[in-house]
Every structure is written in structure tokens, then in C-alpha cells.
Design a protein around this motif. Structure first.
Motif, PDB file in Angstrom:
ATOM      1  N   PRO A   1      53.065  27.277  28.092  1.00 49.48           N
ATOM      2  CA  PRO A   1      53.222  28.663  28.546  1.00 49.48           C
ATOM      3  C   PRO A   1      54.128  28.805  29.774  1.00 49.48           C
ATOM      4  CG  PRO A   1      51.019  27.856  29.002  1.00 49.48           C
ATOM      5  CD  PRO A   1      51.674  26.836  28.145  1.00 49.48           C
ATOM      6  N   PHE A   2      54.348  27.704  30.490  1.00 46.63           N
ATOM      7  CA  PHE A   2      55.185  27.793  31.682  1.00 46.63           C
ATOM      8  C   PHE A   2      56.671  27.699  31.350  1.00 46.63           C
ATOM      9  CE2 PHE A   2      51.173  27.085  33.648  1.00 46.63           C
ATOM     10  CZ  PHE A   2      51.263  27.762  34.843  1.00 46.63           C
TER      11      PHE A   2
ATOM     12  N   PRO B   1      59.885  29.429  29.513  1.00 45.58           N
ATOM     13  CA  PRO B   1      60.239  30.761  29.016  1.00 45.58           C
ATOM     14  C   PRO B   1      60.408  30.813  27.500  1.00 45.58           C
ATOM     15  CG  PRO B   1      61.844  29.958  30.643  1.00 45.58           C
ATOM     16  CD  PRO B   1      60.828  28.895  30.482  1.00 45.58           C
TER      17      PRO B   1
ATOM     18  N   ARG C   1      54.004  33.213  21.663  1.00 48.02           N
ATOM     19  CA  ARG C   1      52.903  34.061  22.135  1.00 48.02           C
ATOM     20  C   ARG C   1      52.978  35.449  21.524  1.00 48.02           C
ATOM     21  NH1 ARG C   1      53.446  33.667  28.275  1.00 48.02           N
ATOM     22  NH2 ARG C   1      52.200  35.544  28.112  1.00 48.02           N
TER      23      ARG C   1
ATOM     24  N   ILE D   1      47.870  24.598  23.639  1.00 44.12           N
ATOM     25  CA  ILE D   1      48.569  24.927  24.874  1.00 44.12           C
ATOM     26  C   ILE D   1      48.899  23.619  25.585  1.00 44.12           C
ATOM     27  CG2 ILE D   1      48.341  26.070  27.094  1.00 44.12           C
ATOM     28  CD1 ILE D   1      46.748  28.204  25.638  1.00 44.12           C
TER      29      ILE D   1
ATOM     30  N   ARG E   1      51.766  21.843  31.797  1.00 43.55           N
ATOM     31  CA  ARG E   1      52.929  22.456  32.431  1.00 43.55           C
ATOM     32  C   ARG E   1      54.134  21.525  32.453  1.00 43.55           C
ATOM     33  NH1 ARG E   1      52.747  24.734  38.578  1.00 43.55           N
ATOM     34  NH2 ARG E   1      54.739  25.805  38.521  1.00 43.55           N
TER      35      ARG E   1
ATOM     36  N   GLN F   1      45.811  35.298  27.774  1.00 47.74           N
ATOM     37  CA  GLN F   1      46.460  36.189  26.816  1.00 47.74           C
ATOM     38  C   GLN F   1      45.389  36.676  25.857  1.00 47.74           C
ATOM     39  OE1 GLN F   1      49.949  34.845  24.801  1.00 47.74           O
ATOM     40  NE2 GLN F   1      49.761  36.359  23.194  1.00 47.74           N
TER      41      GLN F   1
ATOM     42  N   ASP G   1      56.849  31.098  39.980  1.00 50.96           N
ATOM     43  CA  ASP G   1      56.339  30.050  39.081  1.00 50.96           C
ATOM     44  C   ASP G   1      55.593  30.660  37.903  1.00 50.96           C
ATOM     45  OD1 ASP G   1      57.375  28.155  40.643  1.00 50.96           O
ATOM     46  OD2 ASP G   1      55.521  27.627  41.684  1.00 50.96           O
ATOM     47  N   LEU G   2      54.926  31.762  38.200  1.00 50.76           N
ATOM     48  CA  LEU G   2      54.071  32.360  37.172  1.00 50.76           C
ATOM     49  C   LEU G   2      54.833  33.307  36.256  1.00 50.76           C
ATOM     50  CD1 LEU G   2      50.734  33.202  38.985  1.00 50.76           C
ATOM     51  CD2 LEU G   2      51.073  31.602  37.151  1.00 50.76           C
TER      52      LEU G   2
ATOM     53  N   PRO H   1      57.016  33.114  33.771  1.00 42.84           N
ATOM     54  CA  PRO H   1      56.980  32.982  32.314  1.00 42.84           C
ATOM     55  C   PRO H   1      55.634  33.325  31.688  1.00 42.84           C
ATOM     56  CG  PRO H   1      57.471  30.865  33.369  1.00 42.84           C
ATOM     57  CD  PRO H   1      57.384  31.867  34.441  1.00 42.84           C
ATOM     58  N   LEU H   2      54.565  33.220  32.460  1.00 45.45           N
ATOM     59  CA  LEU H   2      53.251  33.564  31.908  1.00 45.45           C
ATOM     60  C   LEU H   2      53.094  35.068  31.732  1.00 45.45           C
ATOM     61  CD1 LEU H   2      50.641  31.401  33.784  1.00 45.45           C
ATOM     62  CD2 LEU H   2      51.901  30.897  31.748  1.00 45.45           C
TER      63      LEU H   2
ATOM     64  N   MET I   1      43.314  33.309  25.014  1.00 42.25           N
ATOM     65  CA  MET I   1      43.964  32.026  25.298  1.00 42.25           C
ATOM     66  C   MET I   1      44.175  31.924  26.794  1.00 42.25           C
ATOM     67  SD  MET I   1      46.955  31.336  22.610  1.00 42.25           S
ATOM     68  CE  MET I   1      47.904  32.741  23.088  1.00 42.25           C
ATOM     69  N   MET I   2      43.665  30.864  27.383  1.00 45.73           N
ATOM     70  CA  MET I   2      43.912  30.716  28.802  1.00 45.73           C
ATOM     71  C   MET I   2      45.294  30.119  29.018  1.00 45.73           C
ATOM     72  SD  MET I   2      41.738  29.077  31.775  1.00 45.73           S
ATOM     73  CE  MET I   2      42.801  27.998  32.639  1.00 45.73           C
ATOM     74  N   LEU I   3      46.110  30.780  29.805  1.00 38.62           N
ATOM     75  CA  LEU I   3      47.481  30.307  30.015  1.00 38.62           C
ATOM     76  C   LEU I   3      47.613  29.525  31.314  1.00 38.62           C
ATOM     77  CD1 LEU I   3      49.390  33.515  28.986  1.00 38.62           C
ATOM     78  CD2 LEU I   3      48.957  31.514  27.616  1.00 38.62           C
ATOM     79  N   GLY I   4      46.959  29.992  32.337  1.00 38.72           N
ATOM     80  CA  GLY I   4      47.105  29.313  33.624  1.00 38.72           C
ATOM     81  C   GLY I   4      46.313  30.042  34.677  1.00 38.72           C
TER      82      GLY I   4
ATOM     83  N   ALA J   1      50.776  28.118  41.354  1.00 37.40           N
ATOM     84  CA  ALA J   1      50.543  28.238  39.913  1.00 37.40           C
ATOM     85  C   ALA J   1      49.911  26.956  39.399  1.00 37.40           C
ATOM     86  CB  ALA J   1      51.865  28.488  39.211  1.00 37.40           C
ATOM     87  N   PHE J   2      48.851  27.125  38.622  1.00 37.01           N
ATOM     88  CA  PHE J   2      48.161  25.986  38.027  1.00 37.01           C
ATOM     89  C   PHE J   2      48.178  26.158  36.519  1.00 37.01           C
ATOM     90  CE2 PHE J   2      45.470  23.504  41.110  1.00 37.01           C
ATOM     91  CZ  PHE J   2      46.120  23.960  42.236  1.00 37.01           C
ATOM     92  N   ASP J   3      48.331  25.049  35.783  1.00 33.35           N
ATOM     93  CA  ASP J   3      48.204  25.151  34.333  1.00 33.35           C
ATOM     94  C   ASP J   3      46.739  24.953  33.954  1.00 33.35           C
ATOM     95  OD1 ASP J   3      47.985  22.531  34.860  1.00 33.35           O
ATOM     96  OD2 ASP J   3      49.311  21.824  33.278  1.00 33.35           O
ATOM     97  N   GLN J   4      46.508  24.892  32.635  1.00 39.65           N
ATOM     98  CA  GLN J   4      45.126  24.849  32.152  1.00 39.65           C
ATOM     99  C   GLN J   4      44.367  23.652  32.720  1.00 39.65           C
ATOM    100  OE1 GLN J   4      44.884  24.565  27.911  1.00 39.65           O
ATOM    101  NE2 GLN J   4      43.552  26.334  27.797  1.00 39.65           N
ATOM    102  N   GLU J   5      45.021  22.486  32.691  1.00 43.66           N
ATOM    103  CA  GLU J   5      44.326  21.275  33.142  1.00 43.66           C
ATOM    104  C   GLU J   5      44.032  21.329  34.632  1.00 43.66           C
ATOM    105  OE1 GLU J   5      46.534  17.889  31.866  1.00 43.66           O
ATOM    106  OE2 GLU J   5      46.487  18.586  29.787  1.00 43.66           O
TER     107      GLU J   5
END
Lengths: 97, 350
Positions: free
Chosen positions: A15-16, A18, A24, A45, A48, B90, B205-206, B208-209, B265-268, B275-279
Motif C-alpha cells: 500500500p505504500f 503509488p 485497491r 498486503i 512497506r 480501507q 510518507d502516508l 499513497p495510502l 483492510m488495514m493499510l498502515g 508512517a508505519f506499515d502493517q507489521e
């Protein structure tokens, strides 16, 4: 987009990036009762840091598989591509009654 | 010349009729004495107070403030500033029933966490402040740009506001015009903020989300326990964030809730401005014991380090002592050594 004839949708995207926007948007266009109608929807998913390109694999009810490279396609192009086969199926259904 | 129509003197008299209604006493306005209250002394010795150009709570903004867009922008800015931890999801075509179920389950899980914390004697209870809300993605992205890139210096707006009754009328108040062009206006909706945020060279950073249908869960503090509860409801994953068991909360396993959760859906996440991703988010959520646990870990580490330092410092003196002792022992041996050898030679000679 015609989603009646889809039986399986698999996507993986970061998702990070573009480039993930197309994947999505595609997922957002599936109808609210898609899963209860028997469509299999799997979305992975990616983390990053991953540089993997977004992927979309669609399976139709007649068994045709479609694999799309989302890195180069826009959302409308993906829809056109999926609809092309869906329309054929729709016509077949119409003729057979 | 006498009047043509002769009038009798009786007819010239003005008549006053006394229609007295028994219940209502009659007053004549003409008979009342008009009393105008004297102006207060304050008013007579001071001039009129300066004119307020705009209310202090509504400084002029870049976009028209009355439209929904501006209000949402302001709301999102305050949300971003006040919540250090924001999860970004999302949502793909959820139905109202599904939203309702998810909101209910989230509230139940968070209240459970609160009850546990309260039982442990903590006062950081946030359950009622944590909610999942759908946002207008574009406006949220714009608000995020303002929050990230716009840092107003100390505002030069006058501290004395004309509408404040404490302001003396003789006070020299700079003319803050009710136009957004005024460069002294520094609030989040001001033109300065807009210009700072509209610099396209700066990248978020965020960014694109923030496209498509997005919902956020905002936490008023970085609280790993609450985060864990929210994650185990909204995006359950097996080892660390298990979904509640069917026996423990049967309402979570209703089809409406389950269908809804499949479509989230969890994006971040945004944690303390990063900005943090899912992990990464799951990493934050799986901190054992929350912030207190982290503090305990830190204290333990520092204590160990202290012990290590004392050991090292002691070790130097100890090793010095040992080497000196060793050296003394060696020298004694050397002194003794030749005598013993002589003895041996003497015995041989015999």
C-alpha cells in the motif's frame, strides 16, 4: 464493472507504493455481497519495504483465468479488460436463456 | 373676517372621554414624565471602544469557512494533532448493518481493556474516545499536509482584542483586517497554512495510502493495550492478535460482523508522526504490558547496566590486585629459586 461472472479475485500489493492504487480501487468496486455470492477474494498486503509489483489474478465462472500486471495499467484499463470477457459470458447467458 | 359656518363655543371644546374599564386602570402617555437614564460615568469619560473586525474565535480563513469542506479540514487537523496513533483502513463497500456491528464490537473490546486497566489501578482509560470513522480522503490528506508541513511561529496577532471588554478604548490595536491576505493570521485554515501545505515538492510518507475509501481509528494516546484490542477486532491475525472466541463474545461471530471485517483492510498507521506499515503497527501493539511494560524493561536494562559498570570498575582493581599478587609471588619464587638449586648441587656433591 460487471462482477457477476467473477469467481475468484487474488491481489497482492504494497500500500505504500503509488502503484497499488489500481488494486485497491479494483477491490473497492466489488459489490458488498460478493463474498456471500460465492466469490473468493484474497488480498495480500505486502510490507512497506517490498519492491514486488502489484498483482491481480481474476478467475471467471467459466474457468478462464486472467492475470493483470497492475504496475502499468490504470484502473479504467483493468476494468475494460475484465469487462471484455464478462460481456462475452453475459451474451452467452442471454442466448441460452 | 368671521367664519362662514358658525360654530358654537360648546363645539370647540376638546372632549376627553373617560372610558374606564373596571379591570384596567387608565394611563395617559402624555401625562407620564419621561425619564431617560443618565449615561454611566464610564461612558462619559471614555470614548467608544474600538471596533471588532472579526470575532476572536473566527479569524478569516483562506477558503470560505461556512462550507462543509473547510469545517472537515479543521476537524481533521484537530484530530491529527490530538491523536498520536491513527490506524488507517480501507473499507470496501461495507453495509450499514456491518458498520454498526463492527463499531459495537470495537467498543465492547475496548471497554474490556479499560476495565482491566482500571482493576490494575491505572487511570489511562480511553475506551470512549476510540472510534472508527470514515473520512473524506482528499480533505484528510490535505489536513495531514498542513499538520506536517506548517509550523506557525509565535503568532503576532494582538493579544488585546477589540471585542474584549477588558481592552481599554485608548489601546493601540493593529488593524487586523478581516481578509485572509493578512499575514498575521496563522491558524490552520489561514492562507499561510494553505501556502505552506500546497508546496508539492514536499512528500508525505502516508500519501499513497490516502486514496480511495478510507476509515481511520484515532487513539488519544499511544496505548499498546488498546491498540491490541482494536487490532484483534478489526484485523485479527493468529498468534498475537487472536479474534475473540465464540464463547467469550458470540456477537462478534454474527455473519454481519464477520462479513464487515472481511471487507476491512488495514493499510498502515501513523504513530507519533511517523508512517508505519502493517507489521510495524502490530509490533507496537504487541509490546507486553503496554507503556508501563516498556518502562519496566528500560529500568531493568539500566539496572543491569549499572551492575555491569560496577563489575567492570571493580574488575580493574581486582585484576590489578591479582597481577600485583602474582608478581610478588613470582619474585618470591625467583628469590627462593637459586638457593634451592644450590641445595640440590650440594647434595649431588656429597
Amino acid at each position: 464493472m460487471i462482477t457477476r461472472f467473477l469467481s475468484e479475485v487474488r491481489t497482492s500489493f504494497n500500500p505504500f507504493s503509488p502503484l497499488s492504487k489500481t488494486a485497491r480501487t479494483f477491490l473497492a468496486q466489488l459489490p458488498p455481497d460478493a463474498r456471500s455470492q460465492g466469490m473468493v477474494i484474497k488480498s495480500t498486503i505486502l510490507p512497506r519495504t517490498s519492491t514486488q509489483k502489484p498483482e491481480l489474478a481474476v478467475k471467471f465462472k467459466d474457468g478462464k483465468k486472467l492475470k493483470l500486471d497492475l504496475a502499468t495499467m490504470r484502473s479504467t484499463e483493468v476494468m475494460a479488460e475484465v469487462d471484455r470477457h464478462s460481456r462475452i459470458l453475459a451474451r452467452k447467458e442471454e442466448l441460452s436463456g | 373676517m368671521p367664519p362662514r359656518i358658525r360654530l358654537q363655543t360648546r363645539q370647540l371644546k376638546v372632549r376627553i372621554y373617560h372610558h374606564q374599564i373596571p379591570s384596567q386602570p387608565c394611563f395617559y402617555a402624555s401625562l407620564a414624565t419621561a425619564t431617560t437614564p443618565a449615561p454611566p460615568i464610564e461612558q462619559t469619560i471614555h470614548s467608544v471602544s474600538p471596533i471588532a473586525r472579526f470575532p476572536p474565535t473566527q479569524p478569516p480563513s483562506h477558503k470560505p469557512p461556512e462550507v462543509r469542506k473547510s469545517q472537515l479540514h479543521r476537524e481533521y487537523q484537530s484530530l491529527l494533532k490530538s491523536s498520536p496513533l491513527i490506524l488507517i483502513f480501507q473499507h470496501n463497500n461495507l453495509r450499514a448493518v456491518e458498520w454498526m456491528g463492527i463499531r459495537r464490537e470495537l467498543a465492547i473490546a475496548l471497554r474490556k481493556v479499560d476495565a482491566e486497566l482500571a482493576a490494575a489501578g491505572q487511570k489511562d482509560l480511553y475506551a470512549d474516545a476510540i472510534k472508527i470513522q470514515i473520512i473524506q480522503t482528499g480533505i484528510f490528506a490535505s489536513a495531514l499536509r498542513v499538520v506536517e508541513f506548517y509550523n506557525p511561529e509565535t503568532t503576532e496577532l494582538p493579544t488585546q482584542h477589540p471585542s474584549n471588554p477588558a481592552t481599554a478604548s485608548s489601546a493601540q490595536i493593529p488593524n487586523v483586517k478581516p481578509t485572509p491576505e493578512d499575514s498575521r493570521l496563522a491558524h490552520g485554515l489561514s492562507r499561510r497554512a494553505h501556502e505552506a501545505a500546497s508546496d508539492r515538492k514536499k512528500k508525505l510518507d502516508l500519501a499513497p495510502l490516502l486514496s480511495g475509501p478510507i476509515a481511520v481509528v484515532a487513539f488519544p494516546a499511544v496505548s499498546p493495550q488498546h491498540l491490541k484490542a482494536a487490532l484483534s477486532i478489526l484485523s485479527p491475525s493468529a498468534p498475537n492478535f487472536p479474534a475473540p472466541k465464540r464463547k467469550a463474545s458470540p456477537s462478534y461471530h454474527e455473519p454481519a460482523v464477520q462479513n464487515g471485517i472481511q471487507k476491512l483492510m488495514m493499510l498502515g498507521a501513523r504513530v507519533d508522526g511517523k508512517a508505519f506499515d502493517q507489521e510495524g503497527t502490530k509490533g507496537v501493539g504487541s509490546i507486553p504490558g503496554g507503556l508501563d511494560g516498556l518502562r519496566a524493561q528500560l529500568v531493568g536494562m539500566l539496572q543491569n547496566m549499572g551492575a555491569g559498570v560496577t563489575n567492570a570498575l571493580e574488575g580493574v582493581s581486582r585484576s590489578l590486585y591479582f597481577t600485583m599478587e602474582g608478581r610478588r609471588y613470582m619474585m618470591e619464587e625467583e628469590e627462593k629459586g637459586p638457593e634451592e638449586k644450590k641445595d640440590v648441587e650440594e647434595t649431588k656433591a656429597e
